[in-house]
Design a protein around this motif. Sequence first.
Motif, PDB file in Angstrom:
ATOM      1  N   VAL A   1      -6.521 -33.702  73.118  1.00 15.93           N
ATOM      2  CA  VAL A   1      -5.891 -32.412  73.220  1.00 15.93           C
ATOM      3  C   VAL A   1      -6.351 -31.951  74.825  1.00 15.93           C
ATOM      4  CG1 VAL A   1      -5.546 -29.956  72.516  1.00 15.93           C
ATOM      5  CG2 VAL A   1      -6.412 -31.890  70.906  1.00 15.93           C
ATOM      6  N   PRO A   2      -5.612 -32.228  75.780  1.00 15.32           N
ATOM      7  CA  PRO A   2      -5.943 -31.747  77.184  1.00 15.32           C
ATOM      8  C   PRO A   2      -6.129 -30.297  77.320  1.00 15.32           C
ATOM      9  CG  PRO A   2      -4.493 -33.567  77.139  1.00 15.32           C
ATOM     10  CD  PRO A   2      -4.345 -33.120  75.694  1.00 15.32           C
ATOM     11  N   GLU A   3      -5.310 -29.607  76.585  1.00 19.11           N
ATOM     12  CA  GLU A   3      -5.243 -28.180  76.912  1.00 19.11           C
ATOM     13  C   GLU A   3      -6.605 -27.531  76.223  1.00 19.11           C
ATOM     14  OE1 GLU A   3      -2.375 -28.920  73.431  1.00 19.11           O
ATOM     15  OE2 GLU A   3      -3.176 -29.914  75.297  1.00 19.11           O
ATOM     16  N   ALA A   4      -7.289 -28.160  75.576  1.00 19.36           N
ATOM     17  CA  ALA A   4      -8.425 -27.522  74.599  1.00 19.36           C
ATOM     18  C   ALA A   4      -9.377 -27.019  75.854  1.00 19.36           C
ATOM     19  CB  ALA A   4      -9.138 -28.557  73.694  1.00 19.36           C
ATOM     20  N   GLN A   5     -10.076 -25.876  75.098  1.00 23.55           N
ATOM     21  CA  GLN A   5     -11.168 -25.244  75.839  1.00 23.55           C
ATOM     22  C   GLN A   5     -12.503 -25.671  75.244  1.00 23.55           C
ATOM     23  OE1 GLN A   5     -10.523 -20.841  76.740  1.00 23.55           O
ATOM     24  NE2 GLN A   5      -9.014 -20.799  75.381  1.00 23.55           N
ATOM     25  N   VAL A   6     -12.654 -26.755  75.737  1.00 22.46           N
ATOM     26  CA  VAL A   6     -13.926 -27.577  75.363  1.00 22.46           C
ATOM     27  C   VAL A   6     -15.017 -27.812  76.552  1.00 22.46           C
ATOM     28  CG1 VAL A   6     -13.039 -29.759  75.617  1.00 22.46           C
ATOM     29  CG2 VAL A   6     -14.877 -29.546  74.325  1.00 22.46           C
ATOM     30  N   THR A   7     -16.134 -27.418  76.023  1.00 24.63           N
ATOM     31  CA  THR A   7     -17.422 -27.319  77.138  1.00 24.63           C
ATOM     32  C   THR A   7     -18.600 -28.559  76.652  1.00 24.63           C
ATOM     33  OG1 THR A   7     -16.932 -25.269  77.887  1.00 24.63           O
ATOM     34  CG2 THR A   7     -19.097 -25.987  78.289  1.00 24.63           C
ATOM     35  N   ALA A   8     -18.899 -29.354  77.500  1.00 28.38           N
ATOM     36  CA  ALA A   8     -19.837 -30.285  77.216  1.00 28.38           C
ATOM     37  C   ALA A   8     -21.012 -29.506  77.280  1.00 28.38           C
ATOM     38  CB  ALA A   8     -20.047 -31.267  78.053  1.00 28.38           C
ATOM     39  N   VAL A   9     -22.133 -29.484  76.363  1.00 25.80           N
ATOM     40  CA  VAL A   9     -23.232 -28.563  75.966  1.00 25.80           C
ATOM     41  C   VAL A   9     -24.438 -29.568  75.814  1.00 25.80           C
ATOM     42  CG1 VAL A   9     -23.137 -28.522  73.489  1.00 25.80           C
ATOM     43  CG2 VAL A   9     -24.341 -26.901  75.025  1.00 25.80           C
ATOM     44  N   GLU A  10     -25.573 -29.198  76.527  1.00 24.30           N
ATOM     45  CA  GLU A  10     -26.885 -29.904  76.418  1.00 24.30           C
ATOM     46  C   GLU A  10     -27.999 -29.091  75.777  1.00 24.30           C
ATOM     47  OE1 GLU A  10     -27.833 -31.502  80.214  1.00 24.30           O
ATOM     48  OE2 GLU A  10     -26.092 -33.005  80.470  1.00 24.30           O
ATOM     49  N   ALA A  11     -29.062 -29.496  75.693  1.00 24.51           N
ATOM     50  CA  ALA A  11     -30.226 -29.093  74.974  1.00 24.51           C
ATOM     51  C   ALA A  11     -30.652 -27.948  76.141  1.00 24.51           C
ATOM     52  CB  ALA A  11     -31.213 -29.825  74.584  1.00 24.51           C
ATOM     53  N   ASP A  12     -31.409 -26.918  75.486  1.00 22.34           N
ATOM     54  CA  ASP A  12     -32.099 -26.060  76.391  1.00 22.34           C
ATOM     55  C   ASP A  12     -31.252 -25.223  77.371  1.00 22.34           C
ATOM     56  OD1 ASP A  12     -34.735 -26.820  75.541  1.00 22.34           O
ATOM     57  OD2 ASP A  12     -34.619 -28.567  76.968  1.00 22.34           O
TER      58      ASP A  12
END
Length: 219
Positions: A84-95
């Motif tokens: 879903v190229p239009e998705a508002q997704v963010t890669a998240v890491e710890a801390d």
Amino acid sequence: MKLTKYTHSCVRVDNEGHALVIDPGNFAPEGEHAAALEGAEYLLITHAHPDHFDAERVLPLIAQRPELRIWAPGAVAQVITDAVPEAQVTAVEADSVLNIPGFEIKTFGGQHALIHPLIPMLANIGYLINGTVYHPGDSLVVPHGVKAPVVLVPIHAPWGKIQEVIDFVIAVGAERVHPIHNGMINERGTAIIENLVTLFGAKYGSAFEHLDIGQSVEL
């Protein structure tokens, strides 16, 4: 805030007219993901395993909800972006800390609990919501620098044993404990584990409360 328990490790948190959902997985019955996500603005994924991210059924829902904001480990974020190229997704890491309307979210951990040395590890993020409720995903990582009043405890898993579950409950020192990751165990096994967690949690000041699917509690 209000917490609603869904199948396995999926929960919904509502606060001040805003809502987020964590880990809609593939053990859920048909229609549950849509019900959990109805009106929700945010979706958090702890890791890539299908019992926590049901790509087959969740990706079409994401495609229907372009306004939905999503946070997930990098591998999951990439799967969502590819589909879903239009998705508002963010890669998240710890801390890290996420500040969004209705919620402050702090992240912990970094990797999935060890299943077996021959099985590669993968990223896993635990989420602390408004300093109140902690969802560890598939890990028993104790959040550092804070003490969450409410902790969701994975009570049964291929990577876990009851000793580790009890030690996690003791270590986090929460006032209240609710079960997650219980979609692979029958009622008799659930009763045994929950009775032990209740017993030993009480010795250290943590009150265990079972939640049925669809049940809500105020936080």
